[in-house]
Design a protein around this motif. Structure first.
Motif, PDB file in Angstrom:
ATOM      1  N   ALA A   1      11.390  43.717  13.158  1.00  0.00           N
ATOM      2  CA  ALA A   1      10.135  43.148  12.674  1.00  0.00           C
ATOM      3  C   ALA A   1       8.959  43.535  13.560  1.00  0.00           C
ATOM      4  O   ALA A   1       7.913  43.995  13.081  1.00  0.00           O
ATOM      5  N   ALA A   2       9.128  43.351  14.867  1.00  0.00           N
ATOM      6  CA  ALA A   2       8.028  43.612  15.797  1.00  0.00           C
ATOM      7  C   ALA A   2       7.658  45.085  15.841  1.00  0.00           C
ATOM      8  O   ALA A   2       6.470  45.441  15.797  1.00  0.00           O
ATOM      9  N   THR A   3       8.648  45.960  15.930  1.00  0.00           N
ATOM     10  CA  THR A   3       8.339  47.387  15.980  1.00  0.00           C
ATOM     11  C   THR A   3       7.770  47.878  14.655  1.00  0.00           C
ATOM     12  O   THR A   3       6.898  48.750  14.629  1.00  0.00           O
ATOM     13  N   GLY A   4       8.253  47.304  13.558  1.00  0.00           N
ATOM     14  CA  GLY A   4       7.703  47.676  12.249  1.00  0.00           C
ATOM     15  C   GLY A   4       6.236  47.325  12.122  1.00  0.00           C
ATOM     16  O   GLY A   4       5.444  48.081  11.546  1.00  0.00           O
ATOM     17  N   LEU A   5       5.847  46.187  12.689  1.00  0.00           N
ATOM     18  CA  LEU A   5       4.427  45.816  12.650  1.00  0.00           C
ATOM     19  C   LEU A   5       3.599  46.668  13.607  1.00  0.00           C
ATOM     20  O   LEU A   5       2.402  46.878  13.373  1.00  0.00           O
ATOM     21  N   ASP A   6       4.207  47.167  14.664  1.00  0.00           N
ATOM     22  CA  ASP A   6       3.518  48.146  15.507  1.00  0.00           C
ATOM     23  C   ASP A   6       3.195  49.386  14.689  1.00  0.00           C
ATOM     24  O   ASP A   6       2.077  49.919  14.756  1.00  0.00           O
TER      25      ASP A   6
END
Length: 383
Positions: A187-192
Motif C-alpha cells: 500500500a505505502a509503496t504503491g502510493l509513492d
C-alpha cells in the motif's frame, strides 16, 4: 502552457519487464562480460531466500552486501563499495526496494568516478558513466530502477544525486518478485508511485510526454493497487502496479524529479526515519488539496482517469471530487496514518518545516508555492 513545452528525455537503461524476467539475469551479466557480482540488498532479501535465487540465476560468483538500512545513510554506500573493491567485483546488482537500489547506484557511481558522494550531490555533476549496474526492484513504488536519482542521508539529512550517468545499464523488472511483499508495504509503496505520477502531472516541468505517462500510471494504480493490497497473490494486479511504478521512474526523469509532496515527505523521513513510501502516503491527501488549486484543468483530468464522472461539474466541483477520490484511495488501503504514530510531536513542527524549506528544488517544481505558515499547518494537520 504544457502542450508547447520543450523537453528532453534520454534513458541509457535497458528494461526487461515481465513475470519471470529474473531468469534472464545471467544473459545480461554474460553480455556485459562481467565475472564477479556484488549484490547490494538488505537482510530481508537474504532471509526470504531471494538473494540466493538471484545468485543462482547470475551465472557468476556473487558477493552479498546486506547492510542497507530502510532510510540509507551514505555510510551504506561506502561500506558496499569497499566490499566491491576488496572482492574484485566488476558488476553491481541492486536488489530490493528503493533503498538498496539507490545505494547500488551510488556505489556504482563512486566505483567509476572516485571521490565522495557529496561531490556529486545536485544536478548533472557526475562526469563518467557508473560501473556496470543491474537493478532489480522487489517493491512497486520508487521506480528507482529506471530513474536518474540516488537519495541518501548525509549527516542525518536527505541529499540527492541526479544524473543520467548513475542509471542502471539494465533494469530487470519482474512483478512476481512483489507477490511476497506485505500488505502494508504494498500500500505505502504503491502510493509513492502514485505521488510520482501525480507530482509530474502538476509539475512546473510538465510536458506532453510526462502528462501522458502520468495519467496512464494514475489510472492503473487507482484500479489495481487496491486489488494488490487486498489480494497479494493477484498476479495481474501485481503486474500493472509494477508497470505503473516503472513508468513513474521514467517520468520523474522528464520533469527533473518530484514536487511538493516529496518535499514534505523527505522531512520526517530524515528526522524520524519514517519509511519513504509511507511518508508520501501520509501527505498525499493533505498536500494535494493545496497544490491542486493552481491546476484545476489537470485535476479534472486526473479525476477522470481515476474513474470519476466530471460531466457538468464546475472546475471547483471537479477539483473537490478528485480530492475526495484520492482521499478514498489513501483511506481504503490503510495509509491514513497520523505522524504521531512515528513519534512526531507538536514541538517538532518548526524543525520539520525548516527541513521542507531546504528542499528548494522539489518544492519549486509545484506550481503552488508554500509559505512557511502553510507548511506548518500541513504538519499540524498530519500529526
Amino acid at each position: 502552457m504544457t502542450q508547447l513545452a520543450n523537453f528532453t528525455f534520454s534513458s541509457p537503461t535497458s528494461v526487461a519487464f515481465g513475470n519471470g524476467a529474473i531468469k534472464r539475469l545471467g544473459d545480461y551479466i554474460a553480455k556485459m562480460g562481467a565475472t564477479k557480482a556484488l549484490i547490494i540488498t538488505d537482510k530481508v532479501m537474504v532471509d526470504i531466500g531471494l538473494t540466493k535465487q538471484l545468485a543462482d540465476h547470475a551465472g557468476v560468483p556473487c558477493v552479498v552486501f546486506d547492510g542497507v538500512s530502510p532510510e540509507p545513510p551514505v555510510e551504506n554506500t561506502l561500506d558496499s563499495l569497499a566490499q566491491y573493491r576488496e572482492n574484485g567485483c566488476d558488476v553491481i546488482i541492486g536488489l530490493g526496494g528503493g533503498s538498496p537500489l539507490d545505494v547500488a547506484k551510488a556505489a556504482a557511481m563512486l566505483a567509476s568516478n572516485g571521490g565522495s558522494y557529496t561531490d556529486y550531490v545536485g544536478i548533472g555533476k557526475v562526469p563518467k558513466r557508473c560501473a556496470p549496474l543491474i537493478l532489480i526492484p522487489t517493491t512497486a513504488g520508487t521506480g528507482s530502477e529506471t530513474s536518474i536519482f540516488s537519495i541518501m542521508l548525509v549527516n542525518g539529512l536527505k541529499a540527492g544525486v541526479m544524473d543520467s550517468n548513475i542509471t542502471a545499464h539494465v533494469a530487470i523488472v519482474d512483478p512476481l518478485l512483489t507477490v511476497s511483499v506485505p500488505r502494508k508495504l504494498t500500500a505505502a509503496t504503491g502510493l509513492d508511485a502514485f505521488c510520482h505520477s501525480m507530482e509530474t502531472l502538476i509539475s512546473t516541468n510538465a510536458n506532453p510526454m510526462s502528462d501522458t505517462l502520468a495519467l496512464k500510471a494514475i489510472a492503473l494504480l487507482t484500479k489495481w493497487l487496491p486489488k494488490a493490497v487486498a489480494w497479494p497473490e493477484n498476479i495481474e494486479a501485481r503486474y500493472w502496479v509494477m508497470f505503473a511504478s516503472m513508468i513513474g521512474g521514467y517520468n520523474s526523469n522528464t520533469c527533473e524529479g518530484a514536487a511538493a509532496n516529496h518535499g514534505f515527505a523527505f522531512s520526517p523521513g530524515g528526522l524520524f526515519h519514517v519509511p519513504h513510501g509511507l511518508a508520501n502516503a501520509v501527505f498525499l491527501h493533505r498536500v494535494l488539496p493545496i497544490t491542486g488549486i493552481a491546476e484545476y484543468e489537470k485535476m479534472r483530468l486526473m479525476g477522470e482517469v481515476m474513474g470519476e464522472n466530471m460531466a457538468g461539474l464546475s472546475d471547483r466541483e471537479a477539483f473537490a471530487k478528485t480530492i475526495q477520490a484520492v482521499r478514498n484511495l489513501v483511506e481504503n488501503i490503510g495509509c491514513d496514518i497520523p505522524l504521531r504514530e512515528f513519534g512526531v510531536k507538536e514541538s517538532d513542527v518548526d524543525a520539520l518545516a525548516d527541513e521542507v524549506l531546504k528542499q528548494a528544488r522539489v518544492m519549486g517544481h509545484s506550481t503552488y508555492r508554500f509559505s512557511r505558515e502553510e507548511i506548518i499547518a500541513v504538519f499540524r494537520a498530519a500529526i
